[in-house]
Design an enzyme around this catalytic site. Structure first.
Site, PDB file in Angstrom:
ATOM      1  CE  LYS A  65      35.635  66.854  49.490  1.00 38.37           C
ATOM      2  NZ  LYS A  65      37.114  66.901  48.875  1.00 38.37           N
ATOM      3  CD  GLU A 108      29.511  62.998  51.469  1.00 36.72           C
ATOM      4  OE1 GLU A 108      29.988  63.856  52.250  1.00 36.72           O
ATOM      5  OE2 GLU A 108      29.065  63.485  50.598  1.00 36.72           O
ATOM      6  CG  HIS A 150      31.373  65.666  40.255  1.00 37.00           C
ATOM      7  ND1 HIS A 150      30.263  65.579  41.064  1.00 37.00           N
ATOM      8  CD2 HIS A 150      31.727  64.540  40.314  1.00 37.00           C
ATOM      9  CE1 HIS A 150      29.645  64.515  41.104  1.00 37.00           C
ATOM     10  NE2 HIS A 150      30.670  63.792  40.381  1.00 37.00           N
ATOM     11  NE  ARG A 189      40.721  76.604  46.929  1.00 35.47           N
ATOM     12  CZ  ARG A 189      39.511  76.537  46.265  1.00 35.47           C
ATOM     13  NH1 ARG A 189      39.201  77.815  46.173  1.00 35.47           N
ATOM     14  NH2 ARG A 189      39.080  75.377  45.982  1.00 35.47           N
TER      15      ARG A 189
END
Length: 646
Positions: free
Chosen positions: A116, A200, A234, A296
């Site tokens: 990431k 973040e 999540h 994907r």
């Protein structure tokens, strides 16, 4: 086009790929573990190859065995599905080194988006907006804590190699940062073999909107957006396309950003660019930020197929076989609205713990598209994701599609394991969701109402009693005679309470039930039973368990009088494994004083960590398991000393 492909996956995605490939005349090779020898995807395939034992590390993650199976079976290409090896660049290189085609992006594209932090740096170069945060390689605890202070709380800790909510922790205050960091790292190491994290800024009213992209290695197009904001911890629960409240201006901005992201890495095949969107003031073209790219096919791809009319698997096969992009951007359009709900074997009252079991009954209504990798009689294994099916609906607009989702979920029939079906039904009926007022915190805010246990009515108990006594289709020996009706009784367990029912069988078509003082009349007409004016729903019986398919499935247990004396109740002192799994840690020792809520052990199951807590204050009498033990559901891990009687 390929003559034969191998699908390096299992379950519903393997079945989904085969449906399209076989319709195109392509021969399909399945691979399977010991646990999947009789699985649906094996039965569907033209041929199947055994690749190892049940644990994924000994089967579906063994890239060399899968490549060899492809070579031995005459396959020219390998489709990875999603999960397992689908985003493993080393596997892609091994496939290509063997002279085979990988149906997906290049190894370099996967690597570019695999971490990431590196992906965000690449996106900044490509002009794609990103969330403010720390994406550096220095993983010193103190540095990360300082960076969190600079960003400003709340912050989100995320595994750099993560996905699916694993290795992710929301931190509200500085005092909670150290513990959250340790927990995220531990889970990231378990799930991905990489403990590194990024930090973040947490968007306070976030929406999760992603864009489906498709590339041929040079050019890319987008197939519009999906809203995946309905999440629990999540994990996506219900997805829809297009996103409610989306404007053409923002759709264009997000779509163009996603295409830039795909073209920046020379992307080939199907991929998804995920954005976090600030929904606090409505959708705005300057209020979306890149999160990650999934290199994907996504679990939720059917909603995109429903609104565009595109078969994404067919596109994957064609592009991998050397064709260019099948359609230009200006030829793509949105038709109507679609929803997908993820139906899982989960124990919702126990905190959504993954469940196992053998499906004694499984039926989906004709009005839905049900992508499933299991059939009635199949077993939900502890080794893999407990998904039963993806329930997909489409309509000319959002209101109609949502009404069809509610009706479709109500018509799903599952017996043999606990599921999240009632939870999905509650979500589909949620007033805020109905208005399109969604964000990623909706479920958490309303979790009590959404997980409220359905209540059985007297007619449901009577119908279960009829099934228990074999009275749904009574013959001459059902308990009545020509000269007088006879009475029978039955005991049912419902939500840990024993219910005693009695019935007067008047005739083959008439029964009068007494259910805790309430009177229920069951009358059969034209072959259907009607109980107090309600047509009886379907019923499934498996052993002593009786499932009445109303309110998303009401499960009763028939108490056999011969068994009532057996099995003493537990003394409440044992901490047991709530599901099959790996004991990750034991935090208690003999003689240790513990308080209610203290963590005593950590169980890892289906790549998630579950803390086992003390139910009361007490003293540890025995530790019955060790870290590293593989245990079954119900196995005692820790015993507390018995409470002294007053």
């Amino acid at each position: 086009m390929f003559d034969t492909i191998l699908i390096a996956n299992r379950g519903e995605i393997a079945c989904r790929v085969m449906e399209t490939a076989q319709a195109m005349g392509v021969r399909c090779v399945a691979v399977y573990s010991e646990a999947d020898a009789r699985a649906k995807h094996v039965a569907m395939a033209d041929t199947a190859v055994h690749i190892g034992n049940a644990p994924p590390a000994e089967s579906y993650l063994r890239g060399e065995r899968i490549v060899q199976a492809a070579l031995d079976s005459g396959a020219q290409a390998i489709h990875p599905g999603y999960g397992f090896l689908s985003e493993n660049p080393d596997f892609v290189e091994a496939v290509e080194a063997a002279g085979l085609v990988f149906i997906g992006p290049s190894a370099s594209a996967i690597r570019a988006m695999g971490l990431k932090d590196a992906a965000k740096a690449l996106m900044i170069e490509a002009g794609v907006p990103v969330v403010p945060g720390y994406h550096g390689t220095d993983q010193d605890d103190a540095l990360l804590a300082r960076e969190a202070e600079k960003i400003g709380y709340p912050v989100l800790i995320k595994a750099v190699a993560g996905g699916g909510g694993k290795g992710m922790r929301l931190v509200e205050t500085a005092g909670d940062f150290a513990a959250a960091l340790a927990s995220a790292r531990s889970e990231a190491q378990t799930a991905f073999g990489n403990p590194d994290v990024l930090v973040e800024k947490f968007v306070t009213q976030p929406r999760h909107i992603e864009v489906q992209v498709f590339g041929d290695g040079t050019r890319a197009v987008h197939l519009f957006e999906r809203d995946c904001s309905l999440q629990r911890r999540h994990q996506k629960v219900i997805e829809e396309a297009p996103a409610p409240g989306m404007t053409e201006e923002m759709r264009s901005a997000m779509g163009n950003a996603a295409v830039r992201a795909a073209e920046a890495i020379g992307y080939s095949g199907a991929g998804t660019v995920e954005f976090i969107v600030d929904g606090s003031g409505g959708l705005s073209p300057d209020g979306f930020f890149f999160m990650e790219m999934n290199t994907r096919l996504q679990v939720e791809h059917p909603v995109t197929e429903a609104i565009t009319g595109v078969d994404l698997v067919e596109w994957q096969l064609r592009v991998a076989a050397g064709e260019g992009l099948p359609t230009a951007q200006d030829q793509l359009s949105i038709n109507g609205h679609a929803f997908e709900a993820r139906l899982y074997a989960e124990d919702v009252p126990a905190g959504f713990l993954p469940a196992t079991g053998t499906l004694s009954h499984l039926h989906f209504p004709d009005m839905v598209r049900a992508d499933s990798g299991v059939r009635a009689g199949d077993t939900i294994s502890p080794f893999y994701d407990p998904m039963i099916a993806k329930v997909i609906v489409h309509g000319p607009n959002r209101a109609v599609a949502l009404a069809r989702l509610r009706q479709g979920l109500a018509g799903c029939e599952v017996a043999g394991t606990v599921t999240n079906l009632a939870f999905l039904g509650a979500l589909a009926g949620h007033a805020g969701f109905g208005k399109g007022d969604v964000d990623t915190g909706l479920i958490a805010r309303d979790i009590d109402a959404l997980t409220k246990t359905p209540q059985a009515q007297a007619r449901h108990l009577a119908l279960a009693g009829m099934a228990a006594l074999g009275l749904t289709d009574p013959g001459p020996g059902a308990g009545f005679t020509l000269w007088a009706p006879l009475r029978r009784s039955v005991q049912l367990l419902w939500q840990d309470e024993v219910q005693t029912l009695s019935v007067e069988v008047v005739s083959a078509d008439l029964q009068r039930w007494d259910v805790a003082g309430a009177q229920v009349t069951a009358q059969r007409s034209s072959g259907r039973w009607v109980l107090d004016g309600h047509v009886a729903p379907q019923v499934a019986v498996a052993g002593n368990d009786i499932t009445v398919f109303d309110h998303y499935g009401l499960v009763f247990t028939h108490i056999d009088p011969l068994d009532q004396a057996g099995g003493a109740a537990g003394d409440g002192n044992l901490i047991e494994a709530p599901m099959p799994g790996l004991v990750k840690a034991i935090d208690a020792s003999v003689g240790q004083a513990v308080s209610a809520g203290d963590r005593l052990a950590v169980l890892e199951a289906m790549k998630m960590e579950h803390a086992l807590l003390a139910a009361r204050d007490g003293v540890v009498a025995e530790v019955l398991a060790s870290a590293g033990d593989q245990v079954e559901a119900g196995v005692a891990l820790i015993r507390l000393e018995a409470e002294e009687s007053a």
